[in-house]
Design a protein around this motif. Structure first.
Motif, PDB file in Angstrom:
ATOM      1  N   LEU A 239      -4.091  10.596  -9.908  1.00  0.00           N
ATOM      2  CA  LEU A 239      -4.479  10.799  -8.512  1.00  0.00           C
ATOM      3  C   LEU A 239      -4.810  12.277  -8.286  1.00  0.00           C
ATOM      4  O   LEU A 239      -4.008  13.034  -7.725  1.00  0.00           O
ATOM      5  CB  LEU A 239      -3.340  10.368  -7.576  1.00  0.00           C
ATOM      6  CG  LEU A 239      -2.861   8.914  -7.687  1.00  0.00           C
ATOM      7  CD1 LEU A 239      -1.588   8.713  -6.874  1.00  0.00           C
ATOM      8  CD2 LEU A 239      -3.950   7.959  -7.236  1.00  0.00           C
TER       9      LEU A 239
ATOM     10  N   ASP B  16       0.796  -1.237   0.000  1.00  0.00           N
ATOM     11  CA  ASP B  16       0.000   0.000   0.000  1.00  0.00           C
ATOM     12  C   ASP B  16       0.826   1.283   0.000  1.00  0.00           C
ATOM     13  O   ASP B  16       0.291   2.354   0.275  1.00  0.00           O
ATOM     14  CB  ASP B  16      -0.949  -0.001   1.205  1.00  0.00           C
ATOM     15  CG  ASP B  16      -1.985  -1.106   1.127  1.00  0.00           C
ATOM     16  OD1 ASP B  16      -2.476  -1.367   0.017  1.00  0.00           O
ATOM     17  OD2 ASP B  16      -2.298  -1.708   2.163  1.00  0.00           O
ATOM     18  N   GLY B  17       2.130   1.177  -0.286  1.00  0.00           N
ATOM     19  CA  GLY B  17       2.909   2.383  -0.515  1.00  0.00           C
ATOM     20  C   GLY B  17       3.618   2.979   0.674  1.00  0.00           C
ATOM     21  O   GLY B  17       4.223   4.046   0.567  1.00  0.00           O
TER      22      GLY B  17
ATOM     23  N   ASN C  15       2.134   2.824  -6.924  1.00  0.00           N
ATOM     24  CA  ASN C  15       1.013   3.659  -7.380  1.00  0.00           C
ATOM     25  C   ASN C  15       0.171   4.199  -6.232  1.00  0.00           C
ATOM     26  O   ASN C  15      -0.674   5.075  -6.430  1.00  0.00           O
ATOM     27  CB  ASN C  15       0.124   2.872  -8.343  1.00  0.00           C
ATOM     28  CG  ASN C  15      -0.538   1.670  -7.681  1.00  0.00           C
ATOM     29  OD1 ASN C  15      -0.011   1.113  -6.717  1.00  0.00           O
ATOM     30  ND2 ASN C  15      -1.675   1.263  -8.199  1.00  0.00           N
ATOM     31  N   LYS C  16       0.402   3.705  -5.014  1.00  0.00           N
ATOM     32  CA  LYS C  16      -0.385   4.140  -3.853  1.00  0.00           C
ATOM     33  C   LYS C  16       0.412   5.014  -2.874  1.00  0.00           C
ATOM     34  O   LYS C  16      -0.152   5.541  -1.915  1.00  0.00           O
ATOM     35  CB  LYS C  16      -0.910   2.920  -3.089  1.00  0.00           C
ATOM     36  CG  LYS C  16      -1.807   2.006  -3.894  1.00  0.00           C
ATOM     37  CD  LYS C  16      -2.233   0.794  -3.053  1.00  0.00           C
ATOM     38  CE  LYS C  16      -3.090  -0.168  -3.845  1.00  0.00           C
ATOM     39  NZ  LYS C  16      -3.468  -1.352  -3.037  1.00  0.00           N
ATOM     40  N   THR C  17       1.708   5.142  -3.117  1.00  0.00           N
ATOM     41  CA  THR C  17       2.549   5.733  -2.071  1.00  0.00           C
ATOM     42  C   THR C  17       2.224   7.203  -1.813  1.00  0.00           C
ATOM     43  O   THR C  17       2.270   7.666  -0.670  1.00  0.00           O
ATOM     44  CB  THR C  17       4.039   5.532  -2.396  1.00  0.00           C
ATOM     45  OG1 THR C  17       4.814   5.875  -1.242  1.00  0.00           O
ATOM     46  CG2 THR C  17       4.495   6.353  -3.607  1.00  0.00           C
TER      47      THR C  17
ATOM     48  N   SER D 238      -0.743   8.606  -2.142  1.00  0.00           N
ATOM     49  CA  SER D 238      -2.019   8.609  -1.414  1.00  0.00           C
ATOM     50  C   SER D 238      -1.795   8.252   0.053  1.00  0.00           C
ATOM     51  O   SER D 238      -2.422   8.845   0.946  1.00  0.00           O
ATOM     52  CB  SER D 238      -2.991   7.614  -2.048  1.00  0.00           C
ATOM     53  OG  SER D 238      -3.286   7.991  -3.372  1.00  0.00           O
ATOM     54  N   TYR D 239      -0.916   7.285   0.295  1.00  0.00           N
ATOM     55  CA  TYR D 239      -0.573   6.956   1.685  1.00  0.00           C
ATOM     56  C   TYR D 239      -0.057   8.195   2.415  1.00  0.00           C
ATOM     57  O   TYR D 239      -0.510   8.525   3.516  1.00  0.00           O
ATOM     58  CB  TYR D 239       0.485   5.839   1.733  1.00  0.00           C
ATOM     59  CG  TYR D 239       1.455   6.007   2.874  1.00  0.00           C
ATOM     60  CD1 TYR D 239       1.052   5.792   4.196  1.00  0.00           C
ATOM     61  CD2 TYR D 239       2.760   6.439   2.649  1.00  0.00           C
ATOM     62  CE1 TYR D 239       1.935   6.001   5.250  1.00  0.00           C
ATOM     63  CE2 TYR D 239       3.643   6.643   3.682  1.00  0.00           C
ATOM     64  CZ  TYR D 239       3.236   6.431   4.992  1.00  0.00           C
ATOM     65  OH  TYR D 239       4.099   6.654   6.034  1.00  0.00           O
TER      66      TYR D 239
ATOM     67  N   PHE E 267      -3.089   1.075   5.469  1.00  0.00           N
ATOM     68  CA  PHE E 267      -1.942   1.004   4.572  1.00  0.00           C
ATOM     69  C   PHE E 267      -1.016  -0.073   5.128  1.00  0.00           C
ATOM     70  O   PHE E 267      -0.202   0.178   6.019  1.00  0.00           O
ATOM     71  CB  PHE E 267      -1.241   2.358   4.480  1.00  0.00           C
ATOM     72  CG  PHE E 267      -2.135   3.446   3.940  1.00  0.00           C
ATOM     73  CD1 PHE E 267      -2.297   3.623   2.577  1.00  0.00           C
ATOM     74  CD2 PHE E 267      -2.844   4.266   4.813  1.00  0.00           C
ATOM     75  CE1 PHE E 267      -3.139   4.609   2.081  1.00  0.00           C
ATOM     76  CE2 PHE E 267      -3.686   5.248   4.319  1.00  0.00           C
ATOM     77  CZ  PHE E 267      -3.840   5.426   2.950  1.00  0.00           C
TER      78      PHE E 267
END
Length: 646
Positions: A338, A255-256, A296-298, A300-301, A387
């Motif tokens: 994002l 989850d980044g 791709n989530k880092t 947002s984390y 996360f």
């Protein structure tokens, strides 16, 4: 006739060789103003300059967008202001810092100077900026070295010089170009080749920390900048560098979360962003690096762990709790679609433009080339976001942000023996009404020089003698005044994001080696304005005692099982629900030695659970900015064992 024929034959041969096989001449200095070499880089035609981070097409698009986007126009105004300031700055002499024996601060200053000046030249077409940037480039390329003993210094200087060479290519004199090419090879790239060929697994090129990303990015950017001078060197640098990059990126899964902590999140990811942009622009792909789980989530984390007061969840070696205002957000927002991330960063930039002296220098003005105007359609944040991560799983609770007294709580698992980590498994921070009530001390830069600071050995590591870094300062537990076991892990056991009372449970058992058979900490959002921390501990002996600790810089008043924290006209309330006879106590937070940086105006709020004839113990603490919420005695009957949380 023969002389004319020979002249014609020689001319034909020369043209044939030049067009068909430019690599024959690659090893020789070439005085040319524009590259037109058909020699392919990995079977792809080499791009003209500028080829790093900001193409001519992107430049034209930004110039057009700035005519209608007020924020972008204002950023350009700030760029011009800061570039004008740099025109009168003296060059920086080669100087290793006595305390740290490295050139890193000079490398970083040159990243700022050269990006700012070179970008100003491209956006405003004024020669004075290019002239000053060339002066800085000549200066650093005349240094005896770029401090190879501390390769981060080399990597960041290489990034600066590569960007300057690439962005100013059509301005620089041939003598300056030759000097830069020679310096990039001899002061950086040749070192990289030796490291790739013979370095061990802990070398800067191959280790699993931020050094890997920063140093390999620097080498790849340096090689791409001067690729036309040695295609094979560039291909080897890229091939080797991208092979080792996953050694670090693998830990972003799923989850980044950056396992080194939020302080190193930016440093790692701004370099990753420059790497991905450089590879994709020049090769059309990034070897699947951007597809690694969590990348791709880092972004947002990270923005989710920024609290309503604008402070980060500052666990691990974080020197500042301020959100980093660098441009990495725009790269990730564009790359992974994002808009929430883009909107978040634009709000940061608006604040900076109101107080221009607060901008962070370094890579800051890459926010212009990477500018993202996309608009978020999100309305409300989820009550709980998870996360997950093998080392630092994160839980973030959000009450209704438009309601008074709404709670923001972020909590973590942990892995004390990983780089830059503390013994803080189970720790958390809490905010309401824009005030952080329970905090984290983070780190101070001065502590990096403490004796044994990097010794993470379980129980005996010297790092754990320092107060900020052991489990007696963060908001967590200790048993019999013992350290958490640094090789243990805090992992998310289970959670429910969709419940009326969302919760997450962290299993902390392995960090209390030989002290307990079970240690689990549950976090539950009972209401938008009310949170519960529930600990269940199975002790290995009835003689053991447990200490529940929190830290705050608020004024603390205790009264039995209740505590009130105050800052100005705002208050926060805590109540121990169980054990029924437990009470709060408070003391001044202070370091364990005079060597450590002092702790100013912080207080410990604790409760001690003393031995009984039972080994299974439960601690329940509720907290809120609404005094009526914690005084509601119906709470007692509604709370259940963690096993029943579902």
């Amino acid at each position: 006739m023969n002389r004319n024929y020979n002249s014609f034959a020689f001319l034909f041969l020369f043209i044939f060789l030049l067009v068909s096989n430019c690599k024959i001449f690659a090893g020789f200095p070439q005085k040319q103003e524009k590259i037109n070499c058909m020699d392919p880089l990995f079977n792809k035609q080499l791009l003209d300059h500028p080829r790093l981070l900001f193409s001519i097409e992107e430049e034209n698009n930004i110039k057009q967008l700035s005519k209608q986007d007020t924020l972008l126009k204002d950023l350009l105004g700030l760029l011009k202001l800061k570039a004008d300031t740099l025109l009168t700055k003296p060059i920086l002499r080669y100087e290793l810092r006595q305390k740290h024996s490295d050139l890193l601060w000079i490398s970083r200053e040159h990243i700022y100077r050269i990006i700012t000046l070179s970008l100003a030249y491209r956006m405003f077409d004024e020669l004075k900026y290019a002239k000053k940037a060339e002066e800085d480039l000549i200066n650093v390329c005349s240094y005896p070295d770029w401090d190879p003993a501390h390769f981060l210094s080399v990597a960041e200087m290489t990034e600066a010089v590569a960007i300057g060479y690439d962005w100013l290519y059509n301005y620089l004199s041939q003598d300056t170009k030759d000097l830069i090419i020679k310096s990039l090879k001899e002061k950086a790239l040749y070192f990289a080749i030796r490291e790739y060929d013979s370095g061990n697994s802990d070398s800067w090129a191959k280790r699993d920390t931020n050094w890997n990303i920063v140093c390999n990015t620097g080498m790849i950017m340096g090689a791409l900048a001067i690729a036309e001078t040695d295609i094979k060197l560039t291909e080897k640098i890229i091939s080797q560098g991208v092979t080792f990059i996953p050694n670090c990126l693998q830990y972003f899964t799923p989850d980044g979360v950056c396992y080194e902590g939020p302080g190193y999140w930016y440093y790692t990811n701004i370099n990753l962003a420059m790497l991905l942009k450089s590879l994709n622009d020049n090769l059309g792909h990034d070897y699947g690096l951007s597809d690694i789980s969590g990348i791709n989530k880092t972004a947002s984390y990270y923005i989710t762990t920024v609290s309503p007061s604008g402070r980060i969840f500052n666990f691990a070696d974080v020197i500042s709790e301020t959100v980093n205002a660098g441009p990495v957000y725009f790269y990730f927002s564009k790359r992974f679609n994002l808009p929430d991330v883009a909107q978040f960063y634009r709000s940061i930039l608006l604040k900076i433009l109101k107080s221009p002296d607060t901008f962070p220098r370094w890579h800051f003005f890459l926010n212009i080339p990477w500018y993202d105007a996309s608009i978020s359609t999100s309305v409300e944040k989820p009550k709980l976001q998870i996360f997950d991560n093998a080392f630092n799983p994160i839980l973030v609770f959000n009450g209704n942000s438009i309601s008074a007294n709404s709670i923001y709580l972020a909590a973590k698992g942990g892995a004390g023996n990983m780089p830059h980590q503390h013994l803080d498994v189970g720790s958390f921070i809490v905010e309401t009404n824009g005030v952080r009530w329970l905090d984290d001390l983070g780190c101070t830069a001065a502590d990096y020089s403490l004796p044994g600071f990097w010794d993470y050995t379980p129980l005996t590591g010297h790092r754990w003698k320092y107060f900020r870094y052991n489990n007696f300062s963060p908001n967590t537990l200790s048993i019999d005044n013992n350290l958490q076991y640094s090789t243990g892990r805090g992992i998310i056991l289970r959670y429910n994001k969709d419940s009326d009372r969302p919760f997450g449970i962290i299993d902390m058992t392995t960090v209390y080696n030989n002290l307990a058979t079970k240690v689990q900490r549950g976090f539950m959002l009972l209401a938008d304005n009310l949170a519960l921390i529930q600990d269940e501990i199975g002790l290995t002996s009835t003689n053991r005692q447990i200490e529940w600790t929190s830290i705050t810089n608020a004024t603390v008043t205790v009264n039995g099982n209740r505590a009130v924290l105050q800052k100005g006209d705002k208050s926060f309330y805590l109540r121990i629900i169980s054990p029924a006879d437990a009470t709060f106590a408070t003391s001044v937070a202070k370091t364990n030695s005079s060597d450590e940086a002092p702790i100013i105006n912080y207080y410990l709020l604790k409760t001690t659970v003393y031995p009984t004839n039972e080994t299974d113990r439960t601690i329940r603490v509720v907290m809120s900015s609404d005094q009526d919420a914690i005084n509601d005695d119906r709470l007692i009957g509604s709370l259940t064992p963690l096993l029943n949380w579902n």
